[in-house]
Each structure stands twice: as structure tokens, then as C-alpha cells.
Design a protein around this motif. Structure first.
Motif, PDB file in Angstrom:
ATOM      1  N   LYS A  29     -26.152 -44.676 -17.277  1.00 35.86           N
ATOM      2  CA  LYS A  29     -25.811 -43.641 -16.301  1.00 35.86           C
ATOM      3  C   LYS A  29     -25.968 -44.220 -14.901  1.00 35.86           C
ATOM      4  O   LYS A  29     -26.998 -44.836 -14.583  1.00 35.86           O
ATOM      5  CB  LYS A  29     -26.728 -42.435 -16.481  1.00 35.86           C
ATOM      6  N   PRO A  30     -24.955 -44.046 -14.048  1.00 33.17           N
ATOM      7  CA  PRO A  30     -25.066 -44.548 -12.678  1.00 33.17           C
ATOM      8  C   PRO A  30     -26.339 -44.035 -12.006  1.00 33.17           C
ATOM      9  O   PRO A  30     -26.713 -42.881 -12.171  1.00 33.17           O
ATOM     10  CB  PRO A  30     -23.814 -43.995 -11.992  1.00 33.17           C
ATOM     11  N   GLY A  31     -27.007 -44.931 -11.305  1.00 34.08           N
ATOM     12  CA  GLY A  31     -28.233 -44.577 -10.598  1.00 34.08           C
ATOM     13  C   GLY A  31     -29.497 -44.758 -11.417  1.00 34.08           C
ATOM     14  O   GLY A  31     -30.594 -44.526 -10.927  1.00 34.08           O
ATOM     15  N   THR A  32     -29.350 -45.165 -12.698  1.00 34.71           N
ATOM     16  CA  THR A  32     -30.532 -45.402 -13.523  1.00 34.71           C
ATOM     17  C   THR A  32     -31.152 -46.733 -13.087  1.00 34.71           C
ATOM     18  O   THR A  32     -30.519 -47.771 -13.192  1.00 34.71           O
ATOM     19  CB  THR A  32     -30.153 -45.448 -15.018  1.00 34.71           C
ATOM     20  N   PRO A  33     -32.385 -46.695 -12.585  1.00 33.46           N
ATOM     21  CA  PRO A  33     -32.992 -47.920 -12.057  1.00 33.46           C
ATOM     22  C   PRO A  33     -33.394 -48.902 -13.159  1.00 33.46           C
ATOM     23  O   PRO A  33     -33.734 -48.500 -14.269  1.00 33.46           O
ATOM     24  CB  PRO A  33     -34.228 -47.418 -11.302  1.00 33.46           C
ATOM     25  N   LYS A  34     -33.346 -50.171 -12.832  1.00 30.53           N
ATOM     26  CA  LYS A  34     -33.852 -51.264 -13.664  1.00 30.53           C
ATOM     27  C   LYS A  34     -33.142 -51.442 -14.990  1.00 30.53           C
ATOM     28  O   LYS A  34     -33.664 -52.091 -15.893  1.00 30.53           O
ATOM     29  CB  LYS A  34     -35.350 -51.108 -13.896  1.00 30.53           C
ATOM     30  N   GLU A  35     -31.976 -50.868 -15.159  1.00 28.62           N
ATOM     31  CA  GLU A  35     -31.216 -51.043 -16.390  1.00 28.62           C
ATOM     32  C   GLU A  35     -29.767 -51.293 -16.043  1.00 28.62           C
ATOM     33  O   GLU A  35     -29.267 -50.793 -15.041  1.00 28.62           O
ATOM     34  CB  GLU A  35     -31.311 -49.804 -17.271  1.00 28.62           C
ATOM     35  N   LYS A  36     -29.097 -52.084 -16.903  1.00 27.11           N
ATOM     36  CA  LYS A  36     -27.675 -52.319 -16.678  1.00 27.11           C
ATOM     37  C   LYS A  36     -26.984 -52.563 -18.015  1.00 27.11           C
ATOM     38  O   LYS A  36     -27.621 -52.892 -19.011  1.00 27.11           O
ATOM     39  CB  LYS A  36     -27.465 -53.479 -15.727  1.00 27.11           C
ATOM     40  N   GLU A  37     -25.675 -52.381 -18.011  1.00 21.28           N
ATOM     41  CA  GLU A  37     -24.888 -52.688 -19.198  1.00 21.28           C
ATOM     42  C   GLU A  37     -25.077 -54.154 -19.539  1.00 21.28           C
ATOM     43  O   GLU A  37     -25.166 -55.004 -18.662  1.00 21.28           O
ATOM     44  CB  GLU A  37     -23.413 -52.396 -18.944  1.00 21.28           C
TER      45      GLU A  37
END
Length: 123
Positions: free
Chosen positions: A54-62
Motif C-alpha cells: 500500500k502506498p505510504g507503508t513505511p520500510k516495505e517495498k515490492e
């Protein structure tokens, strides 16, 4: 303890075949709505890879990946460890799969800091 999105569950099984992992293989959505992962074999292991964050979720990425070394403990229960290469952390891990529901529980610091995450299988 930061969110362990890819911790799921799914990850590296240390026995020889992936047939035992059928209950965890697949697409899963995290209960907070912030992440989706794919759990599948990766080499001789099984990995959980973030496929959507989800956009804006900190410290995580696809693309973040969690590699788990887990063994079955009972009906739908797996335990072992998981390695998060993005954060260079290893967790003690328990995964419970019941139908289309999964719960992952990861612990660090000798089991003093733990976090559980609920997941739902998606098509």
C-alpha cells in the motif's frame, strides 16, 4: 519491532520436496490491507515475496523477500526460522495454516519481541 510483511509465511522449507509446502504456497493478503505476498519455492527453499505494498507503508517495498527454513510440527503448523535479507534479521518463526487463513508469528531477541500477522489466501 517493524512490520514483517514478507514474513509469512512462506518460506524456506528444509526438507527435500516442496509438496509439504502446498498449504502455504500461493498468494496471500495481510489482514491490515497493507501488503500482498507470493509464497513459492526459491531454489531448495521457499520464499515469501512482496507483490504489492500500500502506498505510504513505511520500510516495505515490492520485491522484498523473506526466506524461511521451516518444518511441519503438526496439522498445518510449521516452525523454524526466517531470514529477512533487506534488514539482515533472522526471526524464530511459527506459521499456522487453516484453509484460506494463515497466521505468522516472528520473534527476535531470544523470543522477547514477537509479532503475529494474520493473512488471507487470495486468487
Amino acid at each position: 519491532m517493524k512490520e514483517m510483511s514478507v514474513m509469512l509465511i512462506g518460506a524456506c522449507l528444509t526438507w527435500g520436496t516442496t509438496a509439504h509446502a502446498a498449504d502455504i504456497d500461493g498468494q496471500w493478503a495481510r489482514s491490515d490491507g497493507n501488503a500482498k505476498v507470493t509464497i513459492a519455492p526459491c531454489g531448495s527453499d521457499i520464499c515469501a515475496v512482496n507483490t504489492w505494498i500500500k502506498p505510504g507503508t513505511p520500510k516495505e517495498k515490492e520485491g522484498d523477500k523473506l526466506v524461511m527454513s521451516i518444518k511441519p510440527d503438526g496439522d498445518g503448523i510449521y516452525s523454524g526460522s526466517a531470514f529477512d535479507p533487506q534488514r539482515d534479521l533472522t526471526y524464530r518463526l511459527t506459521v499456522t495454516v487453516k484453509g484460506d487463513r494463515m497466521t505468522t508469528k516472528g520473534c527476535i531477541v531470544a523470543g522477547l519481541l514477537c509479532k503475529g500477522i494474520n493473512w488471507t489466501r487470495i486468487d
